[in-house]
Design an enzyme around this catalytic site. Structure first.
Site, mmCIF file in Angstrom:
data_model
loop_
_atom_site.group_PDB
_atom_site.id
_atom_site.type_symbol
_atom_site.label_atom_id
_atom_site.label_comp_id
_atom_site.label_asym_id
_atom_site.label_seq_id
_atom_site.Cartn_x
_atom_site.Cartn_y
_atom_site.Cartn_z
ATOM 1 N N GLY A 46 33.797 13.287 -42.989
ATOM 2 C CA GLY A 46 34.261 12.282 -44.207
ATOM 3 C C GLY A 46 33.558 11.098 -44.001
ATOM 4 N N GLN A 51 32.556 2.213 -46.099
ATOM 5 C CA GLN A 51 31.901 2.504 -44.795
ATOM 6 C C GLN A 51 30.231 2.404 -45.167
ATOM 7 O OE1 GLN A 51 34.074 6.098 -43.450
ATOM 8 N NE2 GLN A 51 33.798 5.280 -41.695
ATOM 9 N N CYS A 90 36.085 8.019 -36.096
ATOM 10 C CA CYS A 90 35.614 7.405 -37.339
ATOM 11 C C CYS A 90 34.336 6.992 -37.081
ATOM 12 C CB CYS A 90 36.504 6.118 -37.519
ATOM 13 S SG CYS A 90 36.262 5.385 -38.942
ATOM 14 N N LEU A 91 33.550 7.017 -38.084
ATOM 15 C CA LEU A 91 32.042 7.093 -38.046
ATOM 16 C C LEU A 91 31.730 5.245 -37.707
ATOM 17 C CD1 LEU A 91 30.475 9.142 -40.825
ATOM 18 C CD2 LEU A 91 30.537 9.604 -38.103
ATOM 19 N N HIS A 132 42.821 10.219 -43.807
ATOM 20 C CA HIS A 132 41.920 9.279 -43.222
ATOM 21 C C HIS A 132 40.994 8.416 -43.992
ATOM 22 C CE1 HIS A 132 39.395 8.006 -39.528
ATOM 23 N NE2 HIS A 132 38.758 7.829 -40.601
ATOM 24 N N GLU A 133 40.220 9.109 -44.948
ATOM 25 C CA GLU A 133 39.493 8.785 -45.956
ATOM 26 C C GLU A 133 40.046 7.898 -46.804
ATOM 27 O OE1 GLU A 133 36.360 8.590 -44.913
ATOM 28 O OE2 GLU A 133 36.765 10.185 -43.455
ATOM 29 N N HIS A 136 41.002 4.450 -45.732
ATOM 30 C CA HIS A 136 39.837 3.751 -45.774
ATOM 31 C C HIS A 136 39.741 2.613 -47.246
ATOM 32 C CE1 HIS A 136 37.266 3.885 -42.380
ATOM 33 N NE2 HIS A 136 37.434 5.075 -42.287
HETATM 34 ZN ZN ZN Z 1 36.901 6.538 -40.940
#
Ligand code: ZN
Length: 161
Positions: A46, A51, A90-91, A132-133, A136
């Site tokens: 995701g 991000q 998380c990226l 999670h997304e 963000h």
């Molecule tokens: Zn994340």
């Protein structure tokens, strides 16, 4: 398509509320395409617009490559049910993993890239990824919900199972 640079913690944009999308134009389509490409390249499940440095309510989720990308624009949670605890990463936080508890099932209303409203129901890992997304987009990071951090060693053992 273009691979976009991923914004890393503690960049401020990651902790700010994102604005709603109001024009469903070519620019949005391009952003979505590039976000998808960037997520796949980074081996993520995701990715949220902040991000990649865009403070807009746009996220992409695909928990298994090739399973079909879910594009969420201006998403809102309609219902949640149950609870699950699992490992998240998380990226924007390389090599950081922790256990997070979230609802097991979620029902979300969002818009697609053309602006059409749709509803999606998800459970288990997909529900986790979507939540999670969506966090963000409100400037909420998974680290604020971690109950226990996982070492890389533990993670490997976890993945072997
Ligand atoms: Zn994340």
């Amino acid at each position: 398509m273009t691979i976009l640079p991923i914004v890393m913690f503690p960049e401020r944009i990651l902790q700010q509320k994102c604005a709603k999308i109001t024009s469903f134009d070519k620019k949005l389509a391009k952003l979505l395409n590039n976000m998808y490409e960037t997520m796949v390249e980074a081996d993520g499940v995701g990715l949220a617009a902040p991000q990649v440095g865009v403070k807009k309510q746009v996220a992409v989720v695909e928990i298994e490559e090739g399973s079909g990308v879910i594009e969420l624009i201006n998403p809102e949670v309609l219902e949640v049910e149950g609870e699950q605890t699992g490992v998240e990463g998380c990226l924007s936080f390389p090599d950081l993993y922790g256990e997070v508890s979230r609802p097991y099932r979620v029902k979300v209303r969002a818009q697609d890239r053309k602006g059409n409203f749709f509803e999606i129901e998800a459970e288990g890992f997909l529900a986790r990824a979507i939540q999670h997304e969506m966090d963000h987009l409100q400037g909420v990071l998974f680290t604020s919900k971690v109950s226990r951090y996982i070492t890389e060693e533990e993670l490997e053992r976890f993945e072997e199972k």
